[in-house]
Write an enzyme that holds these catalytic residues in place. Structure first.
Site, PDB file in Angstrom:
ATOM      1  N   LEU A  59       0.813  -1.252   0.046  1.00  0.00           N
ATOM      2  CA  LEU A  59       0.077   0.007  -0.052  1.00  0.00           C
ATOM      3  C   LEU A  59       0.980   1.245   0.094  1.00  0.00           C
ATOM      4  CD1 LEU A  59      -2.820  -0.803   2.619  1.00  0.00           C
ATOM      5  CD2 LEU A  59      -3.058  -1.065   0.148  1.00  0.00           C
ATOM      6  N   ASP A  60       0.480   2.238  -0.528  1.00  0.00           N
ATOM      7  CA  ASP A  60       1.126   3.623  -0.504  1.00  0.00           C
ATOM      8  C   ASP A  60       1.314   3.740   0.628  1.00  0.00           C
ATOM      9  OD1 ASP A  60       1.091   3.438  -3.252  1.00  0.00           O
ATOM     10  OD2 ASP A  60      -0.585   4.708  -3.454  1.00  0.00           O
ATOM     11  N   ARG A  61       2.406   4.695   1.060  1.00  0.00           N
ATOM     12  CA  ARG A  61       2.520   5.418   2.482  1.00  0.00           C
ATOM     13  C   ARG A  61       1.205   5.922   2.999  1.00  0.00           C
ATOM     14  NH1 ARG A  61       7.981   8.179   4.614  1.00  0.00           N
ATOM     15  NH2 ARG A  61       7.297   8.520   6.951  1.00  0.00           N
ATOM     16  N   THR A  63      -1.636   5.390   2.373  1.00  0.00           N
ATOM     17  CA  THR A  63      -2.910   4.806   2.296  1.00  0.00           C
ATOM     18  C   THR A  63      -2.867   3.853   3.373  1.00  0.00           C
ATOM     19  OG1 THR A  63      -2.837   4.669  -0.163  1.00  0.00           O
ATOM     20  CG2 THR A  63      -4.329   3.004   0.920  1.00  0.00           C
TER      21      THR A  63
END
Length: 232
Positions: A59-61, A63
């Site tokens: 997951l993106d930072r 998110t």
């Protein structure tokens, strides 16, 4: 770390990632979910030496939500194949600016700019598809349920921004509003359904919404799985 554990057995470790926390290391050198999880297992089971933990998705930072780790190489290989075969279904919740149509299928080609660390729509990019359902609109914002069909980097963020509906807090893709000191956005990997990598069973996980999620955009009590009516 213990408070972030959603599920644990000999093959899997499923955790709740807070928005703003890296999943794995980058050039910042900041603490990561992966290192925290390894430390948790090392202490819990009194393991000597290095602890194996396979990272099968990210997951993106910015998110929050469900992250699945594999505790064995066998589980990691099978989970990787499940992702390739699209046997793992994921639902995200997103609060966006504006009011999109009630439901839709978004299809684009996405490329990645490594220098800017940003995705963009390009005819030379890779196919990217998602389906969404609008759950509610309040004021100038809407709550969406999103199911990505492909797994491109920053896919949900750039595809919604392309339609002039950037995710709230996502300054990189056009939002003018910061959330949680700029380290998080209102995108949450809410629930995941997947086959167990070893056992003959289907697992279902949900991650609670983060503390900064606005109460007026909590989801309804019952939400069906989105149905993809055609092959994407």
């Amino acid at each position: 770390m213990k408070d972030l554990i959603i599920y644990e057995d000999n093959h899997l470790l499923v955790v709740e990632k807070p928005g703003g926390l890296l999943v794995q290391g980058d050039r910042t050198g900041d603490v990561t979910l992966l290192s925290m999880a390894k430390s948790y297992l090392k202490e819990r089971y009194d393991k000597p030496g290095n602890v194996y933990l396979g990272l099968v998705h990210r997951l993106d930072r910015v998110t929050s939500g469900v992250v699945i780790f594999a505790r064995t190489t066998k589980a990691a290989q099978r989970l990787a194949s499940f992702f390739r075969e699209k046997l793992i279904k994921k639902h995200y919740l997103a609060v966006v600016h504006g009011s999109p149509p009630p439901k839709g299928i978004l299809e684009d080609k996405i490329a990645w700019d490594e220098n800017k660390r940003k995705a963009y729509i390009s005819s030379k990019g890779k196919e990217a598809s998602l389906v969404y359902l609008k759950l509610r609109t309040k004021g100038k914002k809407s709550l969406l349920l999103v199911q990505p069909i492909t797994g491109r980097k920053h896919q949900i963020r750039v595809q919604l921004a392309r339609r002039k509906h950037p995710i709230v807090g996502d300054i990189k893709y056009g939002s003018k509003e910061r959330i949680y000191f700029g380290r998080a956005i209102l995108l949450h990997a809410w629930r995941v359904v997947l086959p167990h990598p070893v056992k003959d069973e289907i697992l279902r996980f949900e991650a609670p919404l983060p503390f900064y999620w606005p109460k007026e955009f909590y989801p309804p009590a019952k939400i069906p799985w989105l149905k993809v009516e055609r092959k994407l």
